[in-house]
Design a protein around this motif. Structure first.
Motif, short mmCIF file in Angstrom:
data_model
loop_
_atom_site.label_atom_id
_atom_site.label_comp_id
_atom_site.label_asym_id
_atom_site.label_seq_id
_atom_site.Cartn_x
_atom_site.Cartn_y
_atom_site.Cartn_z
N UNK A 1 -44.93 9.38 -1.44
CA UNK A 1 -44.26 8.34 -2.22
C UNK A 1 -43.67 8.81 -3.53
N UNK A 2 -43.96 10.06 -3.92
CA UNK A 2 -43.46 10.54 -5.22
C UNK A 2 -42.52 11.73 -5.01
N UNK B 1 -48.36 17.96 -2.23
CA UNK B 1 -49.79 17.91 -1.95
C UNK B 1 -50.22 19.29 -1.45
N UNK B 2 -51.22 19.86 -2.11
CA UNK B 2 -51.72 21.18 -1.69
C UNK B 2 -52.63 21.02 -0.49
N UNK B 3 -52.27 21.70 0.60
CA UNK B 3 -53.08 21.64 1.82
C UNK B 3 -53.99 22.86 1.97
N UNK B 4 -53.61 23.96 1.38
CA UNK B 4 -54.47 25.14 1.37
C UNK B 4 -54.16 25.94 0.12
#
Length: 237
Positions: free
Chosen positions: A38-39, A44-47
């Motif tokens: 939404x931003x 978003x850090x996944x690893x």
């Protein structure tokens, strides 16, 4: 803030990571991201959460609410003026691909599909081939010589076991002298190969254990049998 708090639960580990980043630089394994739902322009850090957290705190120690821990972070940060402010990342909107990659990174060898953990032998092999120090140097040099003479050595060969008795004195019984920190053979090659083949085979097949060559006397007795196996006298004349 929640992520930082969670990572800081193991603050000792994170401090070690920070020191590593400051002293050696950031790991080359790419950080994995997905776009924020939404931003715009947020990720978003996944690893790589620990690395991102370490960098954030090194650059902005005030984000750490624990004052004692904050001082430690400041001390580490002040030891370098070259803390990365920009890092390479891999990003994908394909959640399934990201998931597979993250699981693969953290699932060990996976019967060969994943990255293998190094045995003591593989680590020694790599270090010596790159002119680096190894605690099993003489044993490693002996094994490398054996491999270069067509003696197969498995990746999990117990190099720590033979390292105990492969000192300069015992290497001479096997036909090698230490010259300029390398081992040089001085007996006929067929005898050198025969002795190396026996030693590698005995330890690889667990016919001999470290307890069998634990003392110098035990090592000497074993090396007598090795010499005799290729037609040499039990001890040099």
């Amino acid at each position: 803030e929640e992520c930082i708090t969670k990572v800081l639960r193991k603050s000792d580990q994170l401090l070690v990571l920070m020191k590593s980043i400051v002293n050696d630089g950031l790991s080359t394994i790419p950080i994995l991201l997905t776009p924020h739902d939404s931003q715009p322009n947020k990720w978003v850090v996944k690893d790589g959460n620990r690395r991102i957290t370490a960098l954030k705190l090194l650059l902005h120690p005030e984000l750490c609410k624990d004052l004692v821990l904050r001082e430690k972070i400041i001390h580490i940060a002040n030891s370098s003026a070259d803390i990365p402010k920009v890092v390479d990342c891999y990003s994908s909107t394909n959640q399934e691909s990201i998931l597979k990659e993250v699981i693969s990174r953290h699932s060990g060898a996976q019967a060969g599909a994943g990255q293998l953990d190094w045995s003591s032998y593989l680590r020694t092999y790599y270090l010596l081939n790159n002119d680096q120090y190894s605690e099993y140097k003489r044993a490693g040099q002996y094994c490398l010589w054996a491999e270069h003479h067509s003696i197969f050595i498995d990746d999990d060969f117990p190099i720590t076991n033979i390292s105990r008795f492969l000192n300069s004195e015992n290497l001479e019984l096997l036909g090698f002298k230490v010259v300029d920190d390398n081992i040089i053979g001085f007996l006929p090659e067929n005898q050198l190969v025969g002795m190396a083949r026996k030693i590698i085979s005995d330890f690889a097949n667990k016919l001999l254990k470290v307890a069998d060559v634990w003392t110098n006397d035990q090592a000497q007795e074993y090396l007598k049998t090795v010499r005799q196996s290729v037609g040499l006298a039990a001890t040099p004349e």
